[in-house]
Design a protein around this motif. Structure first.
Motif, mmCIF file in Angstrom:
data_model
loop_
_atom_site.group_PDB
_atom_site.id
_atom_site.type_symbol
_atom_site.label_atom_id
_atom_site.label_comp_id
_atom_site.label_asym_id
_atom_site.label_seq_id
_atom_site.Cartn_x
_atom_site.Cartn_y
_atom_site.Cartn_z
ATOM 1 N N GLY A 129 78.730 1.064 -20.504
ATOM 2 C CA GLY A 129 79.543 1.764 -19.509
ATOM 3 C C GLY A 129 79.964 3.147 -19.981
ATOM 4 N N GLY A 130 80.097 3.315 -21.294
ATOM 5 C CA GLY A 130 80.561 4.589 -21.845
ATOM 6 C C GLY A 130 79.610 5.741 -21.600
ATOM 7 N N ALA A 131 78.322 5.447 -21.615
ATOM 8 C CA ALA A 131 77.332 6.499 -21.374
ATOM 9 C C ALA A 131 77.532 7.092 -19.984
ATOM 10 N N ALA A 132 77.761 6.227 -19.002
ATOM 11 C CA ALA A 132 77.982 6.696 -17.627
ATOM 12 C C ALA A 132 79.343 7.363 -17.491
ATOM 13 N N ALA A 133 80.367 6.769 -18.118
ATOM 14 C CA ALA A 133 81.720 7.314 -17.990
ATOM 15 C C ALA A 133 81.804 8.731 -18.551
ATOM 16 N N LEU A 134 81.090 8.972 -19.642
ATOM 17 C CA LEU A 134 81.129 10.327 -20.216
ATOM 18 C C LEU A 134 80.443 11.331 -19.291
ATOM 19 N N MET A 135 79.337 10.914 -18.677
ATOM 20 C CA MET A 135 78.676 11.816 -17.726
ATOM 21 C C MET A 135 79.590 12.105 -16.533
ATOM 22 N N GLU A 136 80.333 11.080 -16.116
ATOM 23 C CA GLU A 136 81.303 11.288 -15.027
ATOM 24 C C GLU A 136 82.366 12.299 -15.440
ATOM 25 N N GLU A 137 82.825 12.187 -16.684
ATOM 26 C CA GLU A 137 83.859 13.105 -17.160
ATOM 27 C C GLU A 137 83.328 14.544 -17.233
ATOM 28 N N VAL A 138 82.069 14.674 -17.683
ATOM 29 C CA VAL A 138 81.469 16.014 -17.737
ATOM 30 C C VAL A 138 81.427 16.596 -16.325
ATOM 31 N N ALA A 139 80.954 15.783 -15.373
ATOM 32 C CA ALA A 139 80.815 16.264 -13.993
ATOM 33 C C ALA A 139 82.173 16.568 -13.366
ATOM 34 N N ALA A 140 83.165 15.717 -13.641
ATOM 35 C CA ALA A 140 84.459 15.855 -12.964
ATOM 36 C C ALA A 140 85.330 16.944 -13.579
ATOM 37 N N THR A 141 85.361 17.064 -14.891
ATOM 38 C CA THR A 141 86.305 18.008 -15.504
ATOM 39 C C THR A 141 85.674 18.995 -16.477
ATOM 40 N N LYS A 142 84.780 18.518 -17.326
ATOM 41 C CA LYS A 142 84.288 19.406 -18.377
ATOM 42 C C LYS A 142 83.501 20.588 -17.825
ATOM 43 N N ILE A 143 82.796 20.362 -16.703
ATOM 44 C CA ILE A 143 81.955 21.412 -16.142
ATOM 45 C C ILE A 143 82.798 22.636 -15.736
ATOM 46 N N SER A 144 84.081 22.427 -15.495
ATOM 47 C CA SER A 144 84.960 23.548 -15.141
ATOM 48 C C SER A 144 85.265 24.425 -16.355
ATOM 49 N N GLY A 145 84.893 23.938 -17.533
ATOM 50 C CA GLY A 145 85.157 24.715 -18.741
ATOM 51 C C GLY A 145 86.533 24.467 -19.313
ATOM 52 N N GLU A 146 87.099 23.281 -19.013
ATOM 53 C CA GLU A 146 88.460 23.022 -19.479
ATOM 54 C C GLU A 146 88.530 22.627 -20.953
ATOM 55 N N GLU A 147 87.425 22.125 -21.507
ATOM 56 C CA GLU A 147 87.546 21.566 -22.855
ATOM 57 C C GLU A 147 87.732 22.638 -23.932
ATOM 58 N N ASP A 148 86.887 23.642 -23.897
ATOM 59 C CA ASP A 148 86.948 24.656 -24.963
ATOM 60 C C ASP A 148 87.374 26.002 -24.385
ATOM 61 N N ARG A 149 88.516 25.997 -23.741
ATOM 62 C CA ARG A 149 88.954 27.149 -22.949
ATOM 63 C C ARG A 149 89.288 28.385 -23.778
ATOM 64 N N TYR A 150 89.625 28.200 -25.046
ATOM 65 C CA TYR A 150 89.985 29.371 -25.859
ATOM 66 C C TYR A 150 88.756 29.979 -26.545
ATOM 67 N N SER A 151 87.833 29.124 -26.938
ATOM 68 C CA SER A 151 86.662 29.592 -27.708
ATOM 69 C C SER A 151 85.418 29.792 -26.854
ATOM 70 N N ARG A 152 85.407 29.169 -25.682
ATOM 71 C CA ARG A 152 84.257 29.198 -24.768
ATOM 72 C C ARG A 152 82.990 28.637 -25.416
ATOM 73 N N THR A 153 83.174 27.586 -26.233
ATOM 74 C CA THR A 153 82.033 26.936 -26.888
ATOM 75 C C THR A 153 81.620 25.659 -26.154
ATOM 76 N N ASP A 154 81.949 25.581 -24.869
ATOM 77 C CA ASP A 154 81.713 24.348 -24.083
ATOM 78 C C ASP A 154 80.274 23.849 -24.132
ATOM 79 N N LEU A 155 79.312 24.787 -24.174
ATOM 80 C CA LEU A 155 77.914 24.343 -24.112
ATOM 81 C C LEU A 155 77.518 23.519 -25.344
ATOM 82 N N TRP A 156 78.151 23.799 -26.473
ATOM 83 C CA TRP A 156 77.904 22.977 -27.672
ATOM 84 C C TRP A 156 78.330 21.528 -27.380
#
Ligand SMILES: [Cu+2]
Length: 273
Positions: free
Chosen positions: A160-187
């Motif tokens: 289930g974790g493999a799918a849940a992480l993809m959901e999280e990427v689609a729902a929030t990470k794609i907005s660039g919220e994770e690495d907002r100060y460094s802009r290293t999100d693509l890593w």
């Protein structure tokens, strides 16, 4: 289920009871892939310890440039094991939470971990005052590494974790919220895809025969994601997230949504309910 299988196929009896049991109990088929996955996680946490030592040492030595250069590569081994972060959710908070998770945001004392350090290094442009946060991150990572060995990996959590992480990427990470100060999100994206794909690849032999269309579709979507990311590679890593075009962001978003949907059917396909 075992009884029916043995009654209807004389062959299974001839081959011995074990073959019949393996076919009847999906969890037995998962033993091998789960053991392999556990090795993958242990390798990544060991790598994380080594990389975080260098990263936190640079911070404590006041070497701003080196600390900034090591931030994204240090995170990759953590982001690769993020599909199972719910198995160590207390550490996930102290290692990887965002400022929004806290009442006083960046100023909150409870805001620790990678993103607290990222905030200091990029927004403040300094290593000043970061030593206690570097020590805390290192301690949490040591705890994680020690805990992994004794951790049970429930199959439904891994699958289930493999799918849940993809959901999280689609729902929030794609907005660039994770690495907002460094802009290293693509890593992080790269590592998240690699981590989810690892789980999928280990399970693939169990579903490839019964569902070749599904496998072809998921393989195709992972490849499509890779092709988008490949355009933004630079050196050992990636350019700033700001360089991602709207068209590519939309393409990534749609592929990741499809991956999340498809991977969410894996539990059912494997009889995990
Ligand atoms: Cu993360």
């Amino acid at each position: 289920m075992i009884g029916t299988y043995l009654k209807t196929t004389g062959l299974a009896l001839a081959l011995g009871g074990w073959a019949g049991m393996a076919a009847a109990d999906p969890s037995l088929d998962l033993v091998g892939p789960l053991a392999d996955y556990k090795i993958y996680v242990a390798e990544n946490t060991a790598q994380l310890v080594a990389d975080a030592e260098a990263f936190t040492t640079a911070i404590k030595a006041g070497d701003l440039d080196k600390a900034k250069a090591l931030f994204a590569p240090t995170r990759t081994s953590y982001e690769k094991i993020e599909p199972i972060a719910e198995l160590f959710s207390d550490l996930d908070v102290s290692i990887d939470a965002r400022a929004d998770d806290f009442e006083k945001a960046e100023a909150d004392e409870a805001f620790t971990g990678f993103h607290r350090l990222e905030y200091g290094l990029w927004e403040k442009g300094s290593t000043e005052g970061l030593a206690p946060f570097a020590d805390r991150l290192m301690a949490d990572i040591h705890t994680l590494n020690e805990r992994i060995n004794g951790l049970t990996f429930p199959p439904e959590v891994v699958v289930g974790g493999a799918a849940a992480l993809m959901e999280e990427v689609a729902a929030t990470k794609i907005s660039g919220e994770e690495d907002r100060y460094s802009r290293t999100d693509l890593w992080d994206f790269d590592a998240n895809f690699a981590g989810s794909q690892k789980i999928y690849d280990l399970l693939k032999p169990l579903i490839a025969k019964q569902d070749p269309e599904f496998v072809a579709k998921v393989d195709g979507n992972f490849a499509a994601v890779d092709a988008v990311l490949a355009k933004y590679k630079e050196g050992d890593g990636y350019v700033s997230y700001e360089k991602l075009t709207d068209a590519d962001r939309n393409l990534l978003s749609s592929k990741v949504n499809t991956l999340a949907e498809d991977l969410s059917t894996l539990r059912g396909k494997l009889g995990l309910g």
